[in-house]
Design a protein around this motif. Structure first.
Motif, PDB file in Angstrom:
ATOM      1  N   ASP A 191     -30.356 -16.081  57.255  1.00 60.72           N
ATOM      2  CA  ASP A 191     -29.982 -17.234  58.090  1.00 60.72           C
ATOM      3  C   ASP A 191     -30.444 -16.993  59.529  1.00 60.72           C
ATOM      4  N   ARG A 192     -31.535 -17.644  59.915  1.00 59.38           N
ATOM      5  CA  ARG A 192     -32.108 -17.386  61.243  1.00 59.38           C
ATOM      6  C   ARG A 192     -31.188 -17.848  62.370  1.00 59.38           C
ATOM      7  N   ASN A 193     -30.272 -18.773  62.062  1.00 63.68           N
ATOM      8  CA  ASN A 193     -29.360 -19.269  63.097  1.00 63.68           C
ATOM      9  C   ASN A 193     -28.391 -18.195  63.592  1.00 63.68           C
ATOM     10  N   THR A 194     -28.035 -17.266  62.728  1.00 63.09           N
ATOM     11  CA  THR A 194     -27.030 -16.266  63.122  1.00 63.09           C
ATOM     12  C   THR A 194     -27.539 -14.825  63.122  1.00 63.09           C
ATOM     13  N   TYR A 223     -20.204 -18.194  59.568  1.00 60.19           N
ATOM     14  CA  TYR A 223     -20.741 -19.547  59.732  1.00 60.19           C
ATOM     15  C   TYR A 223     -20.561 -19.936  61.194  1.00 60.19           C
ATOM     16  N   GLN A 224     -21.593 -20.506  61.780  1.00 62.11           N
ATOM     17  CA  GLN A 224     -21.475 -20.955  63.170  1.00 62.11           C
ATOM     18  C   GLN A 224     -22.199 -22.277  63.402  1.00 62.11           C
ATOM     19  N   ASP A 225     -21.477 -23.202  64.027  1.00 62.31           N
ATOM     20  CA  ASP A 225     -22.100 -24.421  64.551  1.00 62.31           C
ATOM     21  C   ASP A 225     -22.470 -24.087  66.003  1.00 62.31           C
ATOM     22  N   GLY A 226     -23.708 -23.596  66.167  1.00 65.83           N
ATOM     23  CA  GLY A 226     -24.145 -23.017  67.442  1.00 65.83           C
ATOM     24  C   GLY A 226     -23.970 -23.926  68.644  1.00 65.83           C
ATOM     25  N   LYS A 227     -24.344 -25.194  68.480  1.00 66.36           N
ATOM     26  CA  LYS A 227     -24.298 -26.124  69.619  1.00 66.36           C
ATOM     27  C   LYS A 227     -22.858 -26.345  70.105  1.00 66.36           C
ATOM     28  N   THR A 228     -21.943 -26.560  69.138  1.00 66.80           N
ATOM     29  CA  THR A 228     -20.529 -26.789  69.489  1.00 66.80           C
ATOM     30  C   THR A 228     -19.950 -25.561  70.187  1.00 66.80           C
ATOM     31  N   ASP A 285     -37.915 -17.168  59.566  1.00 68.42           N
ATOM     32  CA  ASP A 285     -38.884 -17.997  60.283  1.00 68.42           C
ATOM     33  C   ASP A 285     -38.468 -18.076  61.754  1.00 68.42           C
ATOM     34  N   THR A 286     -38.908 -17.079  62.536  1.00 73.87           N
ATOM     35  CA  THR A 286     -38.571 -17.057  63.958  1.00 73.87           C
ATOM     36  C   THR A 286     -39.668 -16.330  64.725  1.00 73.87           C
ATOM     37  N   THR A 287     -39.541 -16.330  66.046  1.00 72.43           N
ATOM     38  CA  THR A 287     -40.502 -15.593  66.873  1.00 72.43           C
ATOM     39  C   THR A 287     -39.749 -14.833  67.957  1.00 72.43           C
ATOM     40  N   SER A 303     -36.161 -16.394  74.659  1.00 73.29           N
ATOM     41  CA  SER A 303     -35.941 -17.517  75.583  1.00 73.29           C
ATOM     42  C   SER A 303     -34.633 -18.255  75.290  1.00 73.29           C
ATOM     43  N   ARG A 304     -34.212 -18.316  74.024  1.00 71.84           N
ATOM     44  CA  ARG A 304     -32.994 -19.067  73.701  1.00 71.84           C
ATOM     45  C   ARG A 304     -31.718 -18.228  73.786  1.00 71.84           C
ATOM     46  N   THR A 305     -31.852 -16.870  73.734  1.00 77.98           N
ATOM     47  CA  THR A 305     -30.646 -16.023  73.719  1.00 77.98           C
ATOM     48  C   THR A 305     -30.658 -14.874  74.736  1.00 77.98           C
ATOM     49  N   ALA A 363     -14.335 -14.129  78.497  1.00 76.62           N
ATOM     50  CA  ALA A 363     -14.806 -14.129  77.104  1.00 76.62           C
ATOM     51  C   ALA A 363     -14.484 -15.443  76.424  1.00 76.62           C
ATOM     52  N   PHE A 364     -15.243 -15.699  75.370  1.00 74.88           N
ATOM     53  CA  PHE A 364     -15.014 -16.863  74.520  1.00 74.88           C
ATOM     54  C   PHE A 364     -15.390 -16.485  73.095  1.00 74.88           C
ATOM     55  N   GLY A 365     -14.597 -16.915  72.119  1.00 72.13           N
ATOM     56  CA  GLY A 365     -14.945 -16.561  70.749  1.00 72.13           C
ATOM     57  C   GLY A 365     -14.278 -17.428  69.707  1.00 72.13           C
ATOM     58  N   ALA A 425     -22.865 -13.230  74.541  1.00 75.91           N
ATOM     59  CA  ALA A 425     -23.214 -13.975  73.331  1.00 75.91           C
ATOM     60  C   ALA A 425     -24.587 -14.611  73.467  1.00 75.91           C
ATOM     61  N   ASN A 426     -24.893 -15.053  74.682  1.00 76.55           N
ATOM     62  CA  ASN A 426     -26.155 -15.749  74.920  1.00 76.55           C
ATOM     63  C   ASN A 426     -26.382 -15.742  76.431  1.00 76.55           C
ATOM     64  N   LEU A 427     -27.562 -15.311  76.857  1.00 75.72           N
ATOM     65  CA  LEU A 427     -27.837 -15.205  78.298  1.00 75.72           C
ATOM     66  C   LEU A 427     -27.702 -16.558  78.995  1.00 75.72           C
ATOM     67  N   ARG A 428     -27.969 -17.640  78.253  1.00 77.11           N
ATOM     68  CA  ARG A 428     -27.835 -18.977  78.867  1.00 77.11           C
ATOM     69  C   ARG A 428     -26.361 -19.325  79.100  1.00 77.11           C
ATOM     70  N   ILE A 429     -25.473 -18.863  78.211  1.00 78.60           N
ATOM     71  CA  ILE A 429     -24.030 -19.077  78.434  1.00 78.60           C
ATOM     72  C   ILE A 429     -23.580 -18.263  79.653  1.00 78.60           C
TER      73      ILE A 429
HETATM   74  N1  COA Z   1     -35.718 -18.986  65.420  1.00 80.21           N
HETATM   75  C1  COA Z   1     -36.333 -20.186  65.520  1.00 80.21           C
HETATM   76  N2  COA Z   1     -35.686 -21.358  65.477  1.00 80.21           N
HETATM   77  C2  COA Z   1     -34.341 -21.304  65.339  1.00 80.21           C
HETATM   78  C3  COA Z   1     -33.642 -20.110  65.218  1.00 80.21           C
HETATM   79  C4  COA Z   1     -34.393 -18.910  65.263  1.00 80.21           C
HETATM   80  N3  COA Z   1     -33.817 -17.699  65.176  1.00 80.21           N
HETATM   81  N4  COA Z   1     -32.335 -20.368  65.119  1.00 80.21           N
HETATM   82  C5  COA Z   1     -32.200 -21.701  65.139  1.00 80.21           C
HETATM   83  N5  COA Z   1     -33.418 -22.269  65.261  1.00 80.21           N
HETATM   84  C6  COA Z   1     -33.760 -23.671  65.299  1.00 80.21           C
HETATM   85  C7  COA Z   1     -32.712 -24.544  64.657  1.00 80.21           C
HETATM   86  O1  COA Z   1     -32.873 -24.528  63.271  1.00 80.21           O
HETATM   87  C8  COA Z   1     -33.011 -25.890  65.278  1.00 80.21           C
HETATM   88  O2  COA Z   1     -34.066 -26.449  64.557  1.00 80.21           O
HETATM   89  P1  COA Z   1     -34.020 -28.004  64.143  1.00 80.21           P
HETATM   90  O3  COA Z   1     -33.967 -28.734  65.460  1.00 80.21           O
HETATM   91  O4  COA Z   1     -35.284 -28.181  63.400  1.00 80.21           O
HETATM   92  O5  COA Z   1     -32.781 -28.170  63.324  1.00 80.21           O
HETATM   93  C9  COA Z   1     -33.550 -25.520  66.673  1.00 80.21           C
HETATM   94  O6  COA Z   1     -33.825 -24.101  66.634  1.00 80.21           O
HETATM   95  C10 COA Z   1     -32.616 -25.793  67.790  1.00 80.21           C
HETATM   96  O7  COA Z   1     -31.340 -25.373  67.412  1.00 80.21           O
HETATM   97  P2  COA Z   1     -30.189 -25.326  68.454  1.00 80.21           P
HETATM   98  O8  COA Z   1     -28.902 -25.011  67.789  1.00 80.21           O
HETATM   99  O9  COA Z   1     -30.267 -26.518  69.341  1.00 80.21           O
HETATM  100  O10 COA Z   1     -30.664 -24.069  69.334  1.00 80.21           O
HETATM  101  P3  COA Z   1     -29.982 -23.567  70.618  1.00 80.21           P
HETATM  102  O11 COA Z   1     -30.914 -23.597  71.726  1.00 80.21           O
HETATM  103  O12 COA Z   1     -28.613 -24.152  70.818  1.00 80.21           O
HETATM  104  O13 COA Z   1     -29.740 -22.028  70.252  1.00 80.21           O
HETATM  105  C11 COA Z   1     -27.991 -20.608  69.495  1.00 80.21           C
HETATM  106  C12 COA Z   1     -29.013 -21.662  69.111  1.00 80.21           C
HETATM  107  C13 COA Z   1     -27.226 -20.153  68.261  1.00 80.21           C
HETATM  108  C14 COA Z   1     -28.735 -19.428  70.094  1.00 80.21           C
HETATM  109  C15 COA Z   1     -27.026 -21.183  70.539  1.00 80.21           C
HETATM  110  O14 COA Z   1     -26.523 -22.418  70.086  1.00 80.21           O
HETATM  111  C16 COA Z   1     -25.860 -20.304  70.856  1.00 80.21           C
HETATM  112  O15 COA Z   1     -26.038 -19.264  71.470  1.00 80.21           O
HETATM  113  N6  COA Z   1     -24.636 -20.738  70.497  1.00 80.21           N
HETATM  114  C17 COA Z   1     -23.418 -20.026  70.806  1.00 80.21           C
HETATM  115  C18 COA Z   1     -23.437 -18.662  70.228  1.00 80.21           C
HETATM  116  C19 COA Z   1     -22.186 -17.932  70.481  1.00 80.21           C
HETATM  117  O16 COA Z   1     -21.739 -17.913  71.587  1.00 80.21           O
HETATM  118  N7  COA Z   1     -21.642 -17.312  69.431  1.00 80.21           N
HETATM  119  C20 COA Z   1     -20.606 -16.376  69.417  1.00 80.21           C
HETATM  120  C21 COA Z   1     -19.285 -16.843  69.866  1.00 80.21           C
HETATM  121  S1  COA Z   1     -18.990 -16.264  71.377  1.00 80.21           S
END
Ligand code: COA
Length: 333
Positions: free
Chosen positions: A154-157, A219-224, A32-34, A40-42, A316-318, A259-263
């Protein structure tokens, strides 16, 4: 510049990215993503995955490319360091498999586990081996088959990562104006739970239960991780610039882990470096873990965008957490 009489310097580069491309539209079909959310988020548009192959295949491809482009002969390689968190197996080391694949019969080598900071830790280790005077040609390869540890439900990762490898050759130079100048590296295991793979190791040996719980996936806690990454990368990059009296104008490129263009943008902003002086290829490859930084260096060098004498800040960060920054001066014409 330094008190050393010899510096380690990068004298060759190589890369390997697999052919299969997964674009954002593909992920729209499986989770479930677009495309708009991912972009925009990565900042990621597409990533590559190796369908039939392993991390050693990626690393071997990168090393062969390095050898073909630099003239490096297999028998002249002294050490092979493979930076990876997705080795072919726990043992033997992927470095041994790559050594055998290319016929580097005089080399020894090992794997180094520092996740997305792996290449920096490998570059530091390889540089020390060169500076010791005991080794002449050290190959450092960042290689990860992230698709082997991703849960594609897992759409988060799943949208974040791709597979790739990239290699550099380190040699010695007596002109210490070039090469690896300095580093600030850290690890902090209090961040271990925010980004990890719980299963398969001695803590949770593989079992039906670990499989059921998905412990063999990232497993990743994205926000942290996001917050720690911005603070960690910016902090050490700023410190290393201060230590060497460098301003944003002096630096040809910031070379950040992708890892993320915003970072990346947040780090560059804190360092007062404009977007045009930041190496970026995350759009094409996603996060390829240990491969991102050498992949950037290889592509920008081959595109003629990096010149001998350019001052580069690598950052780098990881997982770990691990993080760091290195100041290098490009030494290839
Ligand atoms: N498509 C749509 N929605 C998504 C999604 C996806 N692929 N992945 C996550 N979401 C949702 C979440 O479920 C959350 O929904 P909820 O509010 O209903 O729970 C919402 O988007 C916001 O989640 P959030 O974690 O605040 O998004 P974010 O803007 O922080 O972006 C990451 C998520 C993973 C892209 C971002 O946290 C990130 O880049 N983290 C670090 C990654 C990283 O550096 N990893 C490698 C180590 S270097």
């Amino acid at each position: 510049m330094t008190n050393r009489t010899q510096n380690a310097v990068i004298t060759g580069v190589g890369m390997y990215v697999p052919e299969t491309v997964l674009d954002n539209k593909y992920f729209e079909k499986i989770v479930d993503t677009t495309n708009e959310w991912i972009l925009s988020r990565t900042g990621i548009s597409e990533r590559r995955i190796i369908e039939n192959g392993t991390t050693s295949d990626l690393a071997t491809g990168a090393l062969r490319d390095l050898m073909a482009s630099s003239g490096l002969q297999a028998e002249d390689i002294d050490v092979i360091i493979i930076c990876t968190i997705t080795p072919d197996m726990f043992f033997p080391a992927t470095a041994c498999i790559v050594q055998n694949n290319v016929g580097a019969k005089n080399a020894w080598g090992f794997d180094l586990s520092a996740a997305c900071s792996g290449f920096l830790f490998g570059l530091e280790t390889g540089s020390a081996l060169i500076e010791s005077g005991r080794y002449k040609k050290v190959v450092v390869i960042g290689a990860d088959k992230m698709s082997s540890v991703i849960d594609y439900t897992d759409r988060n990762t799943c949208i974040l990562f791709g597979d790739a490898a990239s290699a550099v050759l380190l040699e010695s130079t007596s002109d210490t104006n070039y090469g690896i100048q300095d580093s600030i590296l850290h690890c902090d295991g209090s961040g271990k739970d925010a980004l990890c793979m719980l299963g398969g190791g001695s803590k949770n040996p593989a079992s039906y239960e670990t499989i059921d719980k998905g412990y063999h996936f990232i497993y990743q806690d994205g926000k942290t991780v996001f917050k720690a990454a911005v603070n960690g990368m910016a902090d050490v990059s700023y410190k290393i610039m201060q230590k060497h009296n460098l301003t944003g104008d002096d630096v040809a490129y910031l070379v950040p882990h992708q890892a993320n263009l915003r970072i990346i943008d947040a780090t560059a902003k804190k360092m007062n470096i404009t977007r045009d002086k930041v190496m970026i290829n995350i759009g094409k490859y996603g996060n390829t873990t240990a491969a991102t930084i050498p992949l950037c260096l290889t592509e920008y060098y081959r595109d003629g965008k990096v010149k001998k004498g350019d001052k580069l800040i690598l950052a780098a960060f990881g997982a770990g957490f691990t993080w760091g920054s290195m100041y290098i001066v490009w030494g290839i014409d």
